[in-house]
Design an enzyme around this catalytic site. Structure first.
Site, PDB file in Angstrom:
ATOM      1  N   ASP A  17      -1.121  30.022  19.925  1.00 18.00           N
ATOM      2  CA  ASP A  17      -2.364  29.887  19.187  1.00 18.00           C
ATOM      3  C   ASP A  17      -3.308  29.108  20.104  1.00 18.00           C
ATOM      4  O   ASP A  17      -2.847  28.325  20.946  1.00 18.00           O
ATOM      5  CB  ASP A  17      -2.101  29.120  17.884  1.00 18.00           C
ATOM      6  CG  ASP A  17      -3.382  28.785  17.158  1.00 18.00           C
ATOM      7  OD1 ASP A  17      -4.126  29.715  16.807  1.00 18.00           O
ATOM      8  OD2 ASP A  17      -3.634  27.586  16.949  1.00 18.00           O
ATOM      9  N   ASP A  19      -6.641  27.144  19.207  1.00 15.29           N
ATOM     10  CA  ASP A  19      -7.208  25.893  18.700  1.00 15.29           C
ATOM     11  C   ASP A  19      -6.148  25.035  18.010  1.00 15.29           C
ATOM     12  O   ASP A  19      -5.475  25.489  17.099  1.00 15.29           O
ATOM     13  CB  ASP A  19      -8.348  26.195  17.732  1.00 15.29           C
ATOM     14  CG  ASP A  19      -9.437  27.036  18.382  1.00 15.29           C
ATOM     15  OD1 ASP A  19      -9.810  26.733  19.526  1.00 15.29           O
ATOM     16  OD2 ASP A  19      -9.897  28.005  17.753  1.00 15.29           O
TER      17      ASP A  19
END
Length: 184
Positions: A17, A19
């Protein structure tokens, strides 16, 4: 490995992922100058590259669908993160809002499946590392394995619901490399 655990599957790719996992989460960030790596992110990417394991990023970017960002803004931010991380293999993002109910938005499997395709591996050979349960659920939905790396924004219930967590992204990568069968 715990008793009765399934045999270890090969790890051909690690998908992150963006952020809150690789970079500091700046909500709806469209400014490459605001990109800051989280501790251990570069080292984790370097370690995977040294082992010949493909890398990629799978990221929900609903700011596009909400009209807060343009796709070009997200691409510029991704390029800056890629420069700081040392070039990851695939960057795949979902521009839709949760209300769109698209097949790509995590926790659905679309991003993971597409990143695996771009990297030339099967989703079952991937591990997804992220900071919220949607990341892990997307991995499972695609047939991949998931690792939760909680941060201050991660809900306690998400941590409690997961079998495999790591305190940071570098520890997660080290564990994936040393004991892939432990990651479910």
């Amino acid at each position: 490995m715990t008793s009765g655990a399934p045999a270890s599957r090969p790890v051909s790719a690690v998908l992150f992922d963006r952020d809150g996992t690789l970079v500091v989460d700046v909500p709806y960030n469209g400014d490459p100058e605001k990109v800051r790596l989280l501790p251990g992110a570069r080292e984790a990417a370097d370690l995977l590259r040294a082992q010949g394991i493909a890398t990629g990023v799978v990221s929900n970017q609903s700011g596009i669908g909400r009209g807060l960002l343009r796709e070009h803004d997200v691409i510029r931010v991704n390029r800056r993160a890629d420069e700081l991380l040392g070039a990851l293999g695939a960057w795949v993002f979902c521009p839709h809002t949760p209300q769109d109910r698209c097949p790509c938005r995590k926790p659905r499997p679309g991003l993971v499946v597409e990143a695996a395709r771009r990297l030339g591996v099967r989703p079952e050979e991937c591990v997804v590392i992220g900071d919220i349960r949607a990341d892990v659920l997307a991995a499972r939905a695609a047939g991949a394995r998931g690792v939760l790396v909680p941060n201050a924004a991660t809900l306690r219930s998400e941590v409690d619901a997961e079998r495999w967590t790591a305190p940071d992204v570098l520890t997660a990568v080290r564990t994936v490399l040393q004991a892939p069968g432990e990651v479910s």
